[in-house]
Design an enzyme around this catalytic site. Structure first.
Site, PDB file in Angstrom:
ATOM      1  N   TYR A 122    -110.624  85.192   2.816  1.00 47.81           N
ATOM      2  CA  TYR A 122    -110.091  84.007   3.387  1.00 47.81           C
ATOM      3  C   TYR A 122    -110.103  82.852   2.585  1.00 47.81           C
ATOM      4  CZ  TYR A 122    -110.288  86.476   7.544  1.00 47.81           C
ATOM      5  OH  TYR A 122    -109.593  87.664   8.571  1.00 47.81           O
ATOM      6  N   ASN A 134    -102.460  81.736  15.209  1.00 50.13           N
ATOM      7  CA  ASN A 134    -102.488  81.234  13.877  1.00 50.13           C
ATOM      8  C   ASN A 134    -103.817  80.560  13.472  1.00 50.13           C
ATOM      9  OD1 ASN A 134    -100.180  82.598  14.042  1.00 50.13           O
ATOM     10  ND2 ASN A 134     -98.850  80.597  13.738  1.00 50.13           N
ATOM     11  N   HIS A 159    -107.822  82.647  17.947  1.00 52.50           N
ATOM     12  CA  HIS A 159    -108.319  83.579  16.887  1.00 52.50           C
ATOM     13  C   HIS A 159    -108.943  82.863  15.719  1.00 52.50           C
ATOM     14  CE1 HIS A 159    -104.980  87.052  17.784  1.00 52.50           C
ATOM     15  NE2 HIS A 159    -105.951  86.572  18.497  1.00 52.50           N
ATOM     16  N   CYS A 212    -122.075  79.637  11.659  1.00 53.69           N
ATOM     17  CA  CYS A 212    -123.385  80.470  11.584  1.00 53.69           C
ATOM     18  C   CYS A 212    -122.993  81.691  11.843  1.00 53.69           C
ATOM     19  CB  CYS A 212    -124.552  79.930  12.413  1.00 53.69           C
ATOM     20  SG  CYS A 212    -125.835  80.911  11.928  1.00 53.69           S
ATOM     21  N   THR A 258     -94.361  86.237  17.479  1.00 57.16           N
ATOM     22  CA  THR A 258     -95.459  87.261  17.362  1.00 57.16           C
ATOM     23  C   THR A 258     -95.066  88.648  17.916  1.00 57.16           C
ATOM     24  OG1 THR A 258     -97.875  87.633  18.538  1.00 57.16           O
ATOM     25  CG2 THR A 258     -96.076  86.379  19.605  1.00 57.16           C
ATOM     26  N   ALA A 282     -87.480  80.491  14.319  1.00 54.88           N
ATOM     27  CA  ALA A 282     -88.058  79.343  15.154  1.00 54.88           C
ATOM     28  C   ALA A 282     -87.829  78.161  14.738  1.00 54.88           C
ATOM     29  CB  ALA A 282     -89.772  79.453  14.944  1.00 54.88           C
TER      30      ALA A 282
HETATM   31  N1  APR Z   1     -89.461  82.328  13.285  1.00 57.18           N
HETATM   32  C1  APR Z   1     -89.894  83.285  14.320  1.00 57.18           C
HETATM   33  N2  APR Z   1     -90.526  84.488  14.103  1.00 57.18           N
HETATM   34  C2  APR Z   1     -90.577  84.970  12.908  1.00 57.18           C
HETATM   35  C3  APR Z   1     -90.168  84.303  11.976  1.00 57.18           C
HETATM   36  C4  APR Z   1     -89.308  83.111  12.105  1.00 57.18           C
HETATM   37  N3  APR Z   1     -88.760  82.458  11.109  1.00 57.18           N
HETATM   38  N4  APR Z   1     -90.296  85.311  10.987  1.00 57.18           N
HETATM   39  C5  APR Z   1     -90.948  86.396  11.442  1.00 57.18           C
HETATM   40  N5  APR Z   1     -91.038  86.254  12.762  1.00 57.18           N
HETATM   41  C6  APR Z   1     -91.676  87.053  13.513  1.00 57.18           C
HETATM   42  C7  APR Z   1     -91.595  88.690  13.304  1.00 57.18           C
HETATM   43  O1  APR Z   1     -90.394  89.173  13.967  1.00 57.18           O
HETATM   44  C8  APR Z   1     -92.698  89.134  14.069  1.00 57.18           C
HETATM   45  O2  APR Z   1     -92.376  89.461  15.306  1.00 57.18           O
HETATM   46  O3  APR Z   1     -92.900  86.862  13.624  1.00 57.18           O
HETATM   47  C9  APR Z   1     -93.583  88.073  13.988  1.00 57.18           C
HETATM   48  C10 APR Z   1     -94.539  88.309  13.163  1.00 57.18           C
HETATM   49  O4  APR Z   1     -95.564  89.249  13.568  1.00 57.18           O
HETATM   50  P1  APR Z   1     -97.251  89.765  13.206  1.00 57.18           P
HETATM   51  O5  APR Z   1     -97.182  89.595  11.438  1.00 57.18           O
HETATM   52  O6  APR Z   1     -97.566  91.069  13.805  1.00 57.18           O
HETATM   53  O7  APR Z   1     -97.860  88.421  13.435  1.00 57.18           O
HETATM   54  P2  APR Z   1     -98.802  88.121  14.810  1.00 57.18           P
HETATM   55  O8  APR Z   1     -97.999  88.563  16.076  1.00 57.18           O
HETATM   56  O9  APR Z   1     -99.025  86.460  15.012  1.00 57.18           O
HETATM   57  O10 APR Z   1    -100.294  88.912  14.699  1.00 57.18           O
HETATM   58  C11 APR Z   1    -101.138  88.588  15.510  1.00 57.18           C
HETATM   59  O11 APR Z   1    -102.716  89.892  14.381  1.00 57.18           O
HETATM   60  O12 APR Z   1    -103.455  90.450  12.412  1.00 57.18           O
HETATM   61  C12 APR Z   1    -103.664  89.685  13.510  1.00 57.18           C
HETATM   62  O13 APR Z   1    -104.946  88.159  13.912  1.00 57.18           O
HETATM   63  C13 APR Z   1    -104.081  88.448  13.574  1.00 57.18           C
HETATM   64  O14 APR Z   1    -103.283  86.419  14.794  1.00 57.18           O
HETATM   65  C14 APR Z   1    -103.008  87.701  14.047  1.00 57.18           C
HETATM   66  C15 APR Z   1    -102.585  88.919  15.125  1.00 57.18           C
END
Ligand code: APR
Length: 239
Positions: A61, A97, A114, A122, A184, A227
């Protein structure tokens, strides 16, 4: 869908994931060069990892803090803050995020389900609130202790822990008429299930990202694109 129309009676719930920060230079989790690449989740992001190797957890981290301090909000974060300003009392943002880019773009009605990278709390869950902490720790000796004696841990929801503020999130989803999900992959629950909860209460559900997420079939609309390119100008707020 060229624009998303938001009517006077609409209440908007936004869920964001790592994709919204990708254009700020922060890697997503599941891309092949992403954040988990080179790390096993169980080594850095579980209660067991914290018990076994708190130094390793803080090293991971700390590296993310160093990376995050170089990133700035992109046009997608800014477009959402502007949307909130147009919808007083009818807008709620839930982000998975742990970066602070939404906060810095000006989003206010915001929950970090998250946790937050720039805070620590703590390890004993002694009831004292999280504190601001942006330190990049070179060793465990530098990590402080709570006044109760517990070691400070990252204010991050580890796998297997319950996300933060779930009752408020559930309430907001139940009241919303439009859910907008951005960047996501639909892998991690409960967030991946929010779209189903929204559908159950009759809301429209829109996904925005460059590729369909795992739970794509639950959305009423999919807008394919990055995005930062798609969000500015996407919303038509009716007055
Ligand atoms: N704009 C929008 N979406 C995008 C872009 C962009 N420029 N670039 C990538 N993506 C998309 C990808 O297509 C993918 O579907 O963002 C998504 C990222 O997915 P993950 O890496 O799985 O991330 P996320 O879904 O936020 O993960 C959820 O998992 O590891 C844990 O706690 C952590 O909060 C996190 C959670």
């Amino acid at each position: 869908m060229s624009q998303i129309s938001i009517k006077q009676e609409d209440r908007v719930f936004v869920l964001t994931g790592a994709g919204i920060s990708a254009e700020s230079g922060l890697p997503t989790f599941r891309a092949s060069d992403g954040l988990w690449a080179g790390f096993r989740v169980e080594d850095v992001c579980t209660p067991d990892a914290w018990r076994r190797d708190p130094a390793g957890v803080w090293a991971f981290y700390s590296a993310r803090r160093a990376q995050g301090s170089k990133a700035n909000p992109n046009p997608a974060h800014i477009a959402l803050a502007e949307l909130e300003a147009q919808l007083p009392g009818r807008y709620f943002l839930c982000t998975q995020n742990v970066d602070n880019l939404h906060d810095r773009a000006g989003s206010r009605n915001l929950v970090h389900m998250h946790g937050e990278l720039a805070k620590a709390r703590c390890e004993r869950e002694c009831g004292r609130p999280p504190v601001d902490d942006r330190a990049i720790y070179a060793s465990l000796d530098e990590v402080g202790r709570c006044s109760c004696g517990g070691r400070m841990r990252p204010h991050i929801v580890f796998f297997g822990e319950i996300p933060l503020e779930m009752p408020r999130i559930e309430r907001e989803i139940a009241e919303s008429t439009l859910m907008i999900v951005i960047g996501t992959s639909g892998n991690v629950y409960p967030a991946a299930g929010f779209v189903n909860w929204a559908r159950q209460s009759g809301a429209q559900t829109v996904y925005i990202g460059p590729e369909p997420p795992l739970n794509a079939s639950a959305f009423t609309h999919i807008v394919e694109g990055k995005a930062g390119e798609v969000l500015p100008g996407l919303f038509d707020v009716q007055s």
